[in-house]
Scaffold this motif. Structure first.
Motif, PDB file in Angstrom:
ATOM      1  N   CYS A   1     -32.375  10.037  26.965  1.00 32.51           N
ATOM      2  CA  CYS A   1     -31.101  10.214  27.682  1.00 32.51           C
ATOM      3  C   CYS A   1     -31.256   9.885  29.171  1.00 32.51           C
ATOM      4  O   CYS A   1     -30.312   9.417  29.812  1.00 32.51           O
ATOM      5  CB  CYS A   1     -30.535  11.614  27.457  1.00 32.51           C
TER       6      CYS A   1
ATOM      7  N   ALA B   1     -29.385   6.885  31.241  1.00 31.58           N
ATOM      8  CA  ALA B   1     -28.655   7.224  32.472  1.00 31.58           C
ATOM      9  C   ALA B   1     -29.081   6.333  33.636  1.00 31.58           C
ATOM     10  O   ALA B   1     -28.252   5.887  34.432  1.00 31.58           O
ATOM     11  CB  ALA B   1     -28.879   8.696  32.823  1.00 31.58           C
ATOM     12  N   ARG B   2     -30.372   6.056  33.727  1.00 28.44           N
ATOM     13  CA  ARG B   2     -30.860   5.242  34.848  1.00 28.44           C
ATOM     14  C   ARG B   2     -30.454   3.776  34.690  1.00 28.44           C
ATOM     15  O   ARG B   2     -30.146   3.096  35.679  1.00 28.44           O
ATOM     16  CB  ARG B   2     -32.376   5.375  34.972  1.00 28.44           C
TER      17      ARG B   2
ATOM     18  N   LYS C   1     -16.000   4.406  40.338  1.00 32.10           N
ATOM     19  CA  LYS C   1     -14.857   5.184  39.873  1.00 32.10           C
ATOM     20  C   LYS C   1     -14.324   4.629  38.565  1.00 32.10           C
ATOM     21  O   LYS C   1     -14.579   3.463  38.240  1.00 32.10           O
ATOM     22  CB  LYS C   1     -13.739   5.150  40.927  1.00 32.10           C
TER      23      LYS C   1
ATOM     24  N   TRP D   1     -16.686   6.486  30.538  1.00 30.27           N
ATOM     25  CA  TRP D   1     -17.408   7.563  29.858  1.00 30.27           C
ATOM     26  C   TRP D   1     -17.004   7.593  28.382  1.00 30.27           C
ATOM     27  O   TRP D   1     -15.815   7.604  28.077  1.00 30.27           O
ATOM     28  CB  TRP D   1     -17.112   8.916  30.505  1.00 30.27           C
TER      29      TRP D   1
ATOM     30  N   ASP E   1     -23.755   9.034  42.612  1.00 31.23           N
ATOM     31  CA  ASP E   1     -23.289   8.222  41.481  1.00 31.23           C
ATOM     32  C   ASP E   1     -24.229   8.328  40.285  1.00 31.23           C
ATOM     33  O   ASP E   1     -23.799   8.551  39.162  1.00 31.23           O
ATOM     34  CB  ASP E   1     -23.122   6.746  41.914  1.00 31.23           C
ATOM     35  N   THR E   2     -25.519   8.238  40.535  1.00 31.36           N
ATOM     36  CA  THR E   2     -26.458   8.239  39.407  1.00 31.36           C
ATOM     37  C   THR E   2     -26.593   9.626  38.768  1.00 31.36           C
ATOM     38  O   THR E   2     -26.878   9.735  37.577  1.00 31.36           O
ATOM     39  CB  THR E   2     -27.851   7.720  39.837  1.00 31.36           C
TER      40      THR E   2
ATOM     41  N   ARG F   1     -24.268  11.528  38.017  1.00 35.75           N
ATOM     42  CA  ARG F   1     -23.217  11.648  37.000  1.00 35.75           C
ATOM     43  C   ARG F   1     -23.671  11.116  35.641  1.00 35.75           C
ATOM     44  O   ARG F   1     -23.346  11.688  34.614  1.00 35.75           O
ATOM     45  CB  ARG F   1     -21.966  10.880  37.431  1.00 35.75           C
ATOM     46  N   PHE F   2     -24.438  10.017  35.662  1.00 35.03           N
ATOM     47  CA  PHE F   2     -24.912   9.475  34.379  1.00 35.03           C
ATOM     48  C   PHE F   2     -25.906  10.441  33.733  1.00 35.03           C
ATOM     49  O   PHE F   2     -25.880  10.655  32.523  1.00 35.03           O
ATOM     50  CB  PHE F   2     -25.566   8.099  34.580  1.00 35.03           C
ATOM     51  N   SER F   3     -26.780  11.020  34.560  1.00 39.24           N
ATOM     52  CA  SER F   3     -27.734  12.005  34.030  1.00 39.24           C
ATOM     53  C   SER F   3     -26.980  13.184  33.442  1.00 39.24           C
ATOM     54  O   SER F   3     -27.299  13.673  32.361  1.00 39.24           O
ATOM     55  CB  SER F   3     -28.644  12.531  35.140  1.00 39.24           C
TER      56      SER F   3
ATOM     57  N   TYR G   1     -23.902  13.269  32.317  1.00 38.97           N
ATOM     58  CA  TYR G   1     -23.159  12.899  31.105  1.00 38.97           C
ATOM     59  C   TYR G   1     -24.063  12.942  29.871  1.00 38.97           C
ATOM     60  O   TYR G   1     -23.724  13.546  28.864  1.00 38.97           O
ATOM     61  CB  TYR G   1     -22.533  11.499  31.261  1.00 38.97           C
ATOM     62  N   HIS G   2     -25.226  12.316  29.984  1.00 35.45           N
ATOM     63  CA  HIS G   2     -26.109  12.268  28.809  1.00 35.45           C
ATOM     64  C   HIS G   2     -26.731  13.629  28.515  1.00 35.45           C
ATOM     65  O   HIS G   2     -26.978  13.950  27.356  1.00 35.45           O
ATOM     66  CB  HIS G   2     -27.167  11.183  28.975  1.00 35.45           C
TER      67      HIS G   2
ATOM     68  N   ASP H   1     -14.566  12.027  48.405  1.00 36.05           N
ATOM     69  CA  ASP H   1     -13.919  11.075  47.487  1.00 36.05           C
ATOM     70  C   ASP H   1     -14.668  11.055  46.141  1.00 36.05           C
ATOM     71  O   ASP H   1     -14.639  10.076  45.415  1.00 36.05           O
ATOM     72  CB  ASP H   1     -13.857   9.673  48.110  1.00 36.05           C
TER      73      ASP H   1
ATOM     74  N   GLU I   1     -13.798  11.718  40.103  1.00 34.89           N
ATOM     75  CA  GLU I   1     -14.673  11.115  39.089  1.00 34.89           C
ATOM     76  C   GLU I   1     -15.608  12.178  38.503  1.00 34.89           C
ATOM     77  O   GLU I   1     -15.936  12.131  37.309  1.00 34.89           O
ATOM     78  CB  GLU I   1     -15.476   9.955  39.706  1.00 34.89           C
TER      79      GLU I   1
ATOM     80  N   ARG J   1     -13.770  13.705  35.708  1.00 31.46           N
ATOM     81  CA  ARG J   1     -13.733  12.833  34.529  1.00 31.46           C
ATOM     82  C   ARG J   1     -15.037  12.924  33.734  1.00 31.46           C
ATOM     83  O   ARG J   1     -15.030  13.058  32.517  1.00 31.46           O
ATOM     84  CB  ARG J   1     -13.474  11.376  34.935  1.00 31.46           C
ATOM     85  N   VAL J   2     -16.167  12.865  34.441  1.00 32.00           N
ATOM     86  CA  VAL J   2     -17.439  12.887  33.699  1.00 32.00           C
ATOM     87  C   VAL J   2     -17.684  14.256  33.053  1.00 32.00           C
ATOM     88  O   VAL J   2     -18.189  14.346  31.943  1.00 32.00           O
ATOM     89  CB  VAL J   2     -18.629  12.434  34.580  1.00 32.00           C
TER      90      VAL J   2
ATOM     91  N   ALA K   1     -15.349  14.402  29.974  1.00 33.10           N
ATOM     92  CA  ALA K   1     -15.817  13.454  28.950  1.00 33.10           C
ATOM     93  C   ALA K   1     -17.095  13.957  28.289  1.00 33.10           C
ATOM     94  O   ALA K   1     -17.291  13.796  27.086  1.00 33.10           O
ATOM     95  CB  ALA K   1     -16.056  12.080  29.581  1.00 33.10           C
TER      96      ALA K   1
ATOM     97  N   PHE L   1      -9.859  11.724  27.345  1.00 41.93           N
ATOM     98  CA  PHE L   1     -11.086  11.733  26.540  1.00 41.93           C
ATOM     99  C   PHE L   1     -10.933  12.498  25.225  1.00 41.93           C
ATOM    100  O   PHE L   1     -11.932  12.854  24.592  1.00 41.93           O
ATOM    101  CB  PHE L   1     -12.250  12.289  27.364  1.00 41.93           C
TER     102      PHE L   1
END
Lengths: 99, 301
Positions: free
Chosen positions: A72, A76-77, A90, A94, B50-51, B53-55, B57-58, B80, B84, B87-88, B91, B122
């Motif tokens: 995971c 993500a990276r 933005k 997802w 920003d990054t 958020r990906f961590s 999410y998963h 700002d 987002e 949203r994450v 989701a 979502f």
């Protein structure tokens, strides 16, 4: 998605990985640096290719320095680096291309 | 909208974890924390917003946190980033969104509006995402009741002592004197609104005795739980929030007697020589719930 410029995401900390993407030469060019490459190299490559396929990226130079990241985290990276390369922060997809 | 069954779940401990760090978010369930608070705000460097958020999410999608609730602290409404972030969170299926620096009901409603839109986008069940608010300023503390009653999704308020004492023009002294008014105001407001109340973090990890005293104090004040920053703090919090055997036995009797007497049309009576009426029921129920959570309840309630 088209890689517009070089971008990096992630760190060299334990359990993390650092992913660098650059515009490719018509294909996916994959490089891995990992202490556990002999054991998990194939799995890391599989996760990488799946993640790129989900994102619709087929033209990229991608290099990963792995520090024992879970699947995971690798996902993500990669996504972090790809979206940085196109400057999108933005309205991210997802659950769509990011899954 | 559904009434979310988790709104009043047990939240004795809530531990801050930096969503930017894979090593922290991969397996914190080993500490058996009631709520994990994955942070997108202050713990995350500006260059990693920003990054992270990906961590996040998963982690939300793939890691089994084994019963620990997943709270996410989003960035402030003066950035700002927060839209987002919402949203994450939605989701990914976060249980609760924590709003930092909440000052009034309008801020909660602004967040709620974005949550509603994200739940639709979502395909999440309407009402499945809960909200909590951190009060970090004098204005926020003054408006505690307004914040507590601002949304059906609101689970409660948490004090953020560091920012609050700066606004108060003092500092964390270790005695608690500077936080006394805020704590009292917040717990009263939370109870009046029927929501929960959580105390601020204790940052001096070398003073575990001071930590224990503070947890005992906020427990006695009526707080539902304590924010934690280190796994070493968890057991102390859970220990203090575990009822004694004497309290458990008494609570059990109170519940059984009230159920029995209610059926017989009796309102007030005595248990072990103490006058008991319906006012004791919820407290007794809560003691049993706490005893169950601590694994020390052997009865049949």
């Amino acid at each position: 998605m088209e890689i517009k410029k070089p971008a990096v995401a992630g760190t060299m900390e334990s359990s993390d990985c650092q992913v660098t993407v650059e515009p490719g030469e018509g294909k996916i060019d994959f490089t891995l640096d990992s202490a556990v490459a002999h054991q998990f190299g194939n799995q890391i490559k599989k996760v990488t290719l799946e993640t790129l396929a989900n994102l619709g990226v087929d033209n990229v130079k991608i290099s990963i320095v792995d520090k024992g990241a879970l699947d995971c985290t690798i996902k993500a990276r990669i996504e972090g680096a790809v979206f940085r390369s196109v400057d999108q922060y933005k309205d991210l997809p997802w659950g769509g291309a990011i899954k | 909208m559904i009434e979310n069954p988790n709104k009043k779940r047990l939240r004795r401990s809530m531990m801050f974890l930096n969503a930017q760090k894979p090593s922290l978010i991969k397996d914190p369930y080993i500490y058996k924390i009631d709520s994990l608070m994955l942070d997108l705000e202050d713990a995350v460097a500006v260059t990693a917003k920003d990054t992270a958020r990906f961590s996040l999410y998963h982690a939300l999608k793939t890691i089994d946190y084994r019963g620990s609730e997943r709270v996410v602290r989003i960035n402030g409404l003066d950035t700002d980033l927060w839209e987002e972030d919402i949203r994450v969170c939605v989701a990914g299926g976060a249980d609760v969104i924590r709003i930092p620096k909440t000052e009034d009901a309008s801020m909660v409603r602004a967040v709620e509006e974005k949550i509603v839109a994200a739940e639709e986008e979502f395909n999440r069940e309407p009402g499945s995402t809960l909200i909590m608010s951190a009060l970090e300023s004098c204005k926020g503390v003054m408006n505690a009741y307004e914040v507590c009653t601002s949304s059906d999704r609101m689970i409660g308020v948490a004090l953020s002592g560091g920012d609050y004492t700066k606004d108060l023009q003092t500092r964390i002294t270790g005695t608690g004197v500077e936080l006394m008014g805020a704590r009292q105001q917040m717990i009263i407001a939370a109870r009046a609104a029927g929501v929960q109340c959580f105390d601020t973090v204790w940052t001096n990890l070398d003073d575990m005795e001071g930590f224990r005293k503070e947890v005992q104090m906020i427990h006695d004040m009526g707080f539902d739980g304590k924010s934690c920053i280190n796994p070493r703090q968890i057991d102390i919090v859970h220990d203090i929030y575990t009822p004694t055997q004497k309290e458990i036995i008494f609570s059990e009797k109170v519940i059984k007697e009230i159920d029995d007497k209610k059926a017989k049309g009796i309102g007030v009576f005595t248990v072990d020589g103490k006058m008991i009426d319906i006012a004791f029921y919820d407290g007794a129920k809560r003691n049993i719930m706490l005893a169950k959570a601590a694994g020390v309840y052997k009865g049949d309630l």
